[in-house]
Design a protein around this motif. Sequence first.
Motif, PDB file in Angstrom:
ATOM      1  N   PRO A 153       0.805  -1.209  -0.059  1.00  0.00           N
ATOM      2  CA  PRO A 153      -0.180  -0.049   0.226  1.00  0.00           C
ATOM      3  C   PRO A 153       0.844   1.248  -0.114  1.00  0.00           C
ATOM      4  O   PRO A 153       1.915   1.310   0.740  1.00  0.00           O
ATOM      5  CB  PRO A 153      -0.617  -0.118   1.176  1.00  0.00           C
ATOM      6  CG  PRO A 153       0.030  -0.875   2.382  1.00  0.00           C
ATOM      7  CD  PRO A 153       0.779  -1.864   1.476  1.00  0.00           C
ATOM      8  N   LEU A 154       0.416   2.277  -0.784  1.00  0.00           N
ATOM      9  CA  LEU A 154       1.304   3.625  -0.853  1.00  0.00           C
ATOM     10  C   LEU A 154       0.358   4.614   0.078  1.00  0.00           C
ATOM     11  O   LEU A 154       0.879   5.648   0.529  1.00  0.00           O
ATOM     12  CB  LEU A 154       1.446   3.892  -2.242  1.00  0.00           C
ATOM     13  CG  LEU A 154       2.180   3.144  -3.148  1.00  0.00           C
ATOM     14  CD1 LEU A 154       2.042   3.424  -4.600  1.00  0.00           C
ATOM     15  CD2 LEU A 154       3.563   2.945  -2.602  1.00  0.00           C
ATOM     16  N   ALA A 155      -1.069   4.519  -0.046  1.00  0.00           N
ATOM     17  CA  ALA A 155      -1.963   5.626   0.702  1.00  0.00           C
ATOM     18  C   ALA A 155      -3.210   4.841   0.804  1.00  0.00           C
ATOM     19  O   ALA A 155      -3.517   3.797   0.258  1.00  0.00           O
ATOM     20  CB  ALA A 155      -1.946   6.694   0.013  1.00  0.00           C
ATOM     21  N   SER A 156      -4.104   5.080   1.754  1.00  0.00           N
ATOM     22  CA  SER A 156      -5.458   4.861   1.794  1.00  0.00           C
ATOM     23  C   SER A 156      -6.447   6.021   2.391  1.00  0.00           C
ATOM     24  O   SER A 156      -5.703   6.910   3.023  1.00  0.00           O
ATOM     25  CB  SER A 156      -5.592   3.748   2.797  1.00  0.00           C
ATOM     26  OG  SER A 156      -5.462   3.990   4.133  1.00  0.00           O
ATOM     27  N   ARG A 157      -7.608   5.968   2.338  1.00  0.00           N
ATOM     28  CA  ARG A 157      -8.279   6.857   2.690  1.00  0.00           C
ATOM     29  C   ARG A 157      -8.666   6.869   4.279  1.00  0.00           C
ATOM     30  O   ARG A 157      -8.918   8.092   4.940  1.00  0.00           O
ATOM     31  CB  ARG A 157      -9.967   6.742   2.240  1.00  0.00           C
ATOM     32  CG  ARG A 157      -9.969   7.297   0.493  1.00  0.00           C
ATOM     33  CD  ARG A 157     -11.270   6.951   0.270  1.00  0.00           C
ATOM     34  NE  ARG A 157     -12.155   8.140   0.203  1.00  0.00           N
ATOM     35  CZ  ARG A 157     -13.389   8.120  -0.083  1.00  0.00           C
ATOM     36  NH1 ARG A 157     -14.018   7.201  -0.640  1.00  0.00           N
ATOM     37  NH2 ARG A 157     -14.352   9.426  -0.026  1.00  0.00           N
ATOM     38  N   SER A 158      -8.667   5.662   4.704  1.00  0.00           N
ATOM     39  CA  SER A 158      -8.638   5.414   6.152  1.00  0.00           C
ATOM     40  C   SER A 158      -7.342   6.279   6.907  1.00  0.00           C
ATOM     41  O   SER A 158      -7.435   6.622   7.972  1.00  0.00           O
ATOM     42  CB  SER A 158      -8.819   4.028   6.638  1.00  0.00           C
ATOM     43  OG  SER A 158      -7.557   3.311   6.080  1.00  0.00           O
ATOM     44  N   ALA A 159      -6.304   6.059   6.352  1.00  0.00           N
ATOM     45  CA  ALA A 159      -4.895   6.682   6.663  1.00  0.00           C
ATOM     46  C   ALA A 159      -4.995   8.275   6.576  1.00  0.00           C
ATOM     47  O   ALA A 159      -4.182   8.968   7.208  1.00  0.00           O
ATOM     48  CB  ALA A 159      -3.770   6.079   6.225  1.00  0.00           C
ATOM     49  N   GLY A 160      -6.010   8.904   5.882  1.00  0.00           N
ATOM     50  CA  GLY A 160      -6.263  10.110   5.691  1.00  0.00           C
ATOM     51  C   GLY A 160      -5.135  10.783   4.573  1.00  0.00           C
ATOM     52  O   GLY A 160      -4.925  12.050   4.448  1.00  0.00           O
ATOM     53  N   ASN A 161      -4.492   9.997   3.892  1.00  0.00           N
ATOM     54  CA  ASN A 161      -3.423  10.459   2.923  1.00  0.00           C
ATOM     55  C   ASN A 161      -3.846  10.078   1.628  1.00  0.00           C
ATOM     56  O   ASN A 161      -2.857  10.023   0.496  1.00  0.00           O
ATOM     57  CB  ASN A 161      -2.134  10.172   3.264  1.00  0.00           C
ATOM     58  CG  ASN A 161      -2.028   8.562   3.282  1.00  0.00           C
ATOM     59  OD1 ASN A 161      -3.147   7.804   3.005  1.00  0.00           O
ATOM     60  ND2 ASN A 161      -0.793   7.777   3.607  1.00  0.00           N
TER      61      ASN A 161
END
Length: 184
Positions: free
Chosen positions: A67-75
């Motif tokens: 993973p590089l980013a996700s909505r749940s991580a806020g990025n």
Amino acid sequence: MLWGGHNGSLELRAEGGTTRLRATFPYGAEAEIAPGRFERIAPRAFAARIEAGEDIHLLAGHSYDRPLASRSAGNLRLTDGDDALTVEAEIEEGTTWARDFLAAYRAGLIKGLSPGFRVPRGGERIEQRASGILRTITAAELFEVSTVTRPAYSQAQIEARAWETHQDRQPVRVPVYALNRWRA
């Protein structure tokens, strides 16, 4: 249900240890996925999960273990518009796969964007044409968007600019390859 993946345009900007990614996947463009099999994504086809606030990931090569980013991580931010799906992400260089992705991108090896989705019953139209079959996806459940090596849509190329001193990359054109992702 069918799974599909397509490519889009991608722009990266490096600032310190974080790289800002901006990408678009144009709607309405037609691609030959396999000989005689064409596909296009209708405007706002991905709206349901995006508007519901569902967690969606930005991945390297459709791999959930990178993973590089996700909505749940806020990025990761996604905007589903009438013309395109827009992806904005902040990628931290703290993982080996993020560093690998950035190095491959800078080397010109990764130039595409590909959404990973499922088409629910009633979410597609199939038309027979003289040149083959056209599948129009009208509704799809978007689960992830990936950076990939081979764009399927010629209108959806990666563009990049590295905002570093005395360095400005121009868009690199990558040839279009037919990807066979159809299942009967």
